[in-house]
Design a protein around this motif. Sequence first.
Motif, PDB file in Angstrom:
ATOM      1  N   ILE A 114       0.837  -1.196   0.000  1.00 24.70           N
ATOM      2  CA  ILE A 114       0.000   0.000   0.000  1.00 24.70           C
ATOM      3  C   ILE A 114       0.877   1.254   0.000  1.00 24.70           C
ATOM      4  CG2 ILE A 114      -0.210   0.394   2.482  1.00 24.70           C
ATOM      5  CD1 ILE A 114      -3.283   0.684   1.960  1.00 24.70           C
ATOM      6  N   GLY A 115       0.346   2.316  -0.567  1.00 30.17           N
ATOM      7  CA  GLY A 115       1.062   3.579  -0.591  1.00 30.17           C
ATOM      8  C   GLY A 115       0.351   4.634   0.242  1.00 30.17           C
ATOM      9  N   ILE A 116       0.833   5.851   0.151  1.00 21.91           N
ATOM     10  CA  ILE A 116       0.213   6.972   0.850  1.00 21.91           C
ATOM     11  C   ILE A 116      -0.182   8.028  -0.188  1.00 21.91           C
ATOM     12  CG2 ILE A 116       1.518   6.590   2.963  1.00 21.91           C
ATOM     13  CD1 ILE A 116       3.362   8.909   2.090  1.00 21.91           C
ATOM     14  N   ASP A 117      -0.945   8.992   0.233  1.00 19.18           N
ATOM     15  CA  ASP A 117      -1.284  10.114  -0.649  1.00 19.18           C
ATOM     16  C   ASP A 117      -0.112  11.087  -0.616  1.00 19.18           C
ATOM     17  OD1 ASP A 117      -2.425  12.059  -2.177  1.00 19.18           O
ATOM     18  OD2 ASP A 117      -4.279  12.205  -1.025  1.00 19.18           O
ATOM     19  N   ALA A 118       0.943  10.727  -1.363  1.00 21.69           N
ATOM     20  CA  ALA A 118       2.224  11.420  -1.248  1.00 21.69           C
ATOM     21  C   ALA A 118       2.120  12.905  -1.566  1.00 21.69           C
ATOM     22  CB  ALA A 118       3.248  10.752  -2.169  1.00 21.69           C
ATOM     23  N   ARG A 119       1.379  13.269  -2.575  1.00 20.68           N
ATOM     24  CA  ARG A 119       1.297  14.681  -2.975  1.00 20.68           C
ATOM     25  C   ARG A 119       0.574  15.509  -1.927  1.00 20.68           C
ATOM     26  NH1 ARG A 119       1.826  11.356  -6.851  1.00 20.68           N
ATOM     27  NH2 ARG A 119       3.097  11.839  -8.703  1.00 20.68           N
ATOM     28  N   THR A 120      -0.443  14.923  -1.314  1.00 19.12           N
ATOM     29  CA  THR A 120      -1.144  15.636  -0.251  1.00 19.12           C
ATOM     30  C   THR A 120      -0.242  15.815   0.970  1.00 19.12           C
ATOM     31  OG1 THR A 120      -3.301  14.817  -0.997  1.00 19.12           O
ATOM     32  CG2 THR A 120      -3.147  15.585   1.281  1.00 19.12           C
ATOM     33  N   VAL A 121       0.512  14.764   1.325  1.00 18.30           N
ATOM     34  CA  VAL A 121       1.434  14.861   2.462  1.00 18.30           C
ATOM     35  C   VAL A 121       2.489  15.932   2.193  1.00 18.30           C
ATOM     36  CG1 VAL A 121       3.210  13.641   3.780  1.00 18.30           C
ATOM     37  CG2 VAL A 121       1.077  12.480   3.200  1.00 18.30           C
ATOM     38  N   GLN A 122       3.015  15.960   0.984  1.00 20.74           N
ATOM     39  CA  GLN A 122       4.028  16.965   0.648  1.00 20.74           C
ATOM     40  C   GLN A 122       3.449  18.375   0.719  1.00 20.74           C
ATOM     41  OE1 GLN A 122       5.564  17.464  -3.516  1.00 20.74           O
ATOM     42  NE2 GLN A 122       7.495  16.774  -2.596  1.00 20.74           N
ATOM     43  N   LYS A 123       2.236  18.531   0.249  1.00 20.69           N
ATOM     44  CA  LYS A 123       1.598  19.852   0.298  1.00 20.69           C
ATOM     45  C   LYS A 123       1.399  20.302   1.743  1.00 20.69           C
ATOM     46  CE  LYS A 123      -2.427  22.386  -1.416  1.00 20.69           C
ATOM     47  NZ  LYS A 123      -3.686  22.306  -2.213  1.00 20.69           N
ATOM     48  N   LEU A 124       0.951  19.384   2.596  1.00 22.96           N
ATOM     49  CA  LEU A 124       0.743  19.721   4.002  1.00 22.96           C
ATOM     50  C   LEU A 124       2.060  20.062   4.690  1.00 22.96           C
ATOM     51  CD1 LEU A 124      -1.825  16.927   4.996  1.00 22.96           C
ATOM     52  CD2 LEU A 124      -2.298  19.378   4.817  1.00 22.96           C
ATOM     53  N   ALA A 125       3.122  19.317   4.361  1.00 18.06           N
ATOM     54  CA  ALA A 125       4.397  19.484   5.063  1.00 18.06           C
ATOM     55  C   ALA A 125       5.139  20.752   4.669  1.00 18.06           C
ATOM     56  CB  ALA A 125       5.281  18.260   4.824  1.00 18.06           C
ATOM     57  N   PHE A 126       4.963  21.218   3.425  1.00 12.32           N
ATOM     58  CA  PHE A 126       5.798  22.318   2.938  1.00 12.32           C
ATOM     59  C   PHE A 126       5.032  23.587   2.578  1.00 12.32           C
ATOM     60  CE2 PHE A 126       8.403  18.551   2.294  1.00 12.32           C
ATOM     61  CZ  PHE A 126       9.645  18.983   2.727  1.00 12.32           C
TER      62      PHE A 126
END
Length: 611
Positions: A114-126
């Motif tokens: 399974i993966g994560i919603d990588a683009r959403t996590v990146q948007k939230l983090a930065f």
Amino acid sequence: MFANKILEIYKPGDIVMIHDYHLLLLPSMLRQRVPHMYIVFYLHIPFPSSELLRCLPRRKDILEGVLSANLVGLQAFSYTRHFNSCCTRILGFPSTVAGVEAYGARCNVAAFPIGIDARTVQKLAFEDPAIDEKVAALRELYKGKKIIVGRDRLDSVRGVAQKLRAFERFLEMYPEWREKVVLVQVTSPTSVEEEREDSANKIAANVAELVDRINGLYGSLSFWPVQHYPQYLSQEEYLALLRVADVGLITSVRDGMNTTSLEYVVCQKEGHGPLIISEFSGSAAILESAININPWDTSAVATNIKQALEMSPEKKAVLHHQLSNYVFGNDIQNWTKVVLRKLLTTLSSNTHAFATPLGRDQEFLSSHLGHIPELGFSAEHGSFMRHPGSQEWENLAEIYDMGWQKEVMEVFQKYTEQTPGSFIERKRCALTWHYRPSDPELGERNSRACQKELQSTVAKTWDVEVMTGKANLEVRPTFINKGEIAKRLVESYGKGAGEPPEFTICLGDDFTDEDMFRSLNNSDLPKEHVFTVTVGASSKQTLAKWHLLEPADVISSMALLNGGDTNIADLGPLSVVEGRSAEMEDFPGERLVDQVPDTPVPGTVVEGERS
């Protein structure tokens, strides 16, 4: 409760996806109530080996519950091997790397990390100023120190104690790093299940003792090398912590897909901090550019911590680029597409996945059913026939040269010696090697080798076929099959006016019965007078036009045709569901609800044996 809620909103054609170990029995509950439901079951935690699962008293219920799904997904390939092995060793079902053959159908099993919603996590983090402020505050707090970050739930499999022991060993082995590195360990409160098992808080007490010992040995009044926070973090605090880390350290002793590792990679867009991850985590198999460690080997973990801290910026950038490419290329959206694509491939596949059964011999049929003079029999897949009213068996293979049996026997003898528990069954027209009593994996491996040897030798010089069955291999002449016998039976009635049977029903649950279905479907008999019926799971692909769920329904059907009721021997209600053919346009299914034709007429009953 879950089954009822799903059925309230379910519509035919919907795909039902069931997640995690809390709902292991749900696929079976749904399948019993809606036989044609499309079900995917996905397990987020590791699946244990058969040596562990067999200790559970309800082990069969668990496996049978999951096997009712069309597709079973797990986090890693090793977990699929464990699942398939459990089904073979505990339930006795044959399995391959692709799935398990159960109840006449294949339950496909595959690994879907399974993966994560990588683009959403990146948007939230930065893109959140509040997180930027927390990042600056953390860097100021640990100014001049390298930061190792760990974030785990406080339970027995997350390896927090192993992480602390490895960090202690690191400070012992490399004194030059003392007071230059800090381990920030966040431990979320344990789950309800773990809390019941550890009611005395032994895990928390052990962790607290290790933290105190390390800080006492290598700390000072102004600095503690381990900063332990036994609490939940807010999303902003968590993402900020992952951003400031110089090294991510995960030491699980057993884990599914550790999503913290994936989120760490996303948050290291700027820092490129190396990731150290336990080989016992499902993430280790997919994050090839991470540093894999055995959390039980504290000295090796300590060495890898040093290498990670001293890694050159160029190498860190290369490794992070590779990790980032995987995390963004295999995000949760891609995971969903892959799972659905696999399900649709499974449902649309026309490949039969049924094991070939043994053909019963004359003695078996005579001893069990020979007292009924009106019955005719075909034994050993059509090698012998006994007509209704007769006690004589007709040998259809007596003119055939059986010299091939000597060569086959020599090969079978060799593999019998190599496979403890296996044995050879000699029939008049066939030889069968059984390995069901043997170790399943050894038997399956030697069976493939034996089949390959027979096909490259005997099958090329004699007119025979090598058939795989339920934990057996059978060699027999190629002319022997149930389809030819069904054709012969129908033709024996004649083709003149009033001669062909007015009613023909053919029932079977195995792959060889498909020969009968094909023969009768293509016969000259009126289509409305022929009933080809397969028995087994509702998802099985078949040439039969009709479908019964289980052998008890066969007896109930025969009772109805004979003018009786369905409660013979307390067998329960008759279940007849829509047939599913290999080519739906050529063999359309029909649907009955708790009924079969109730007016028996003279005809032929052709039934495949169940082994």
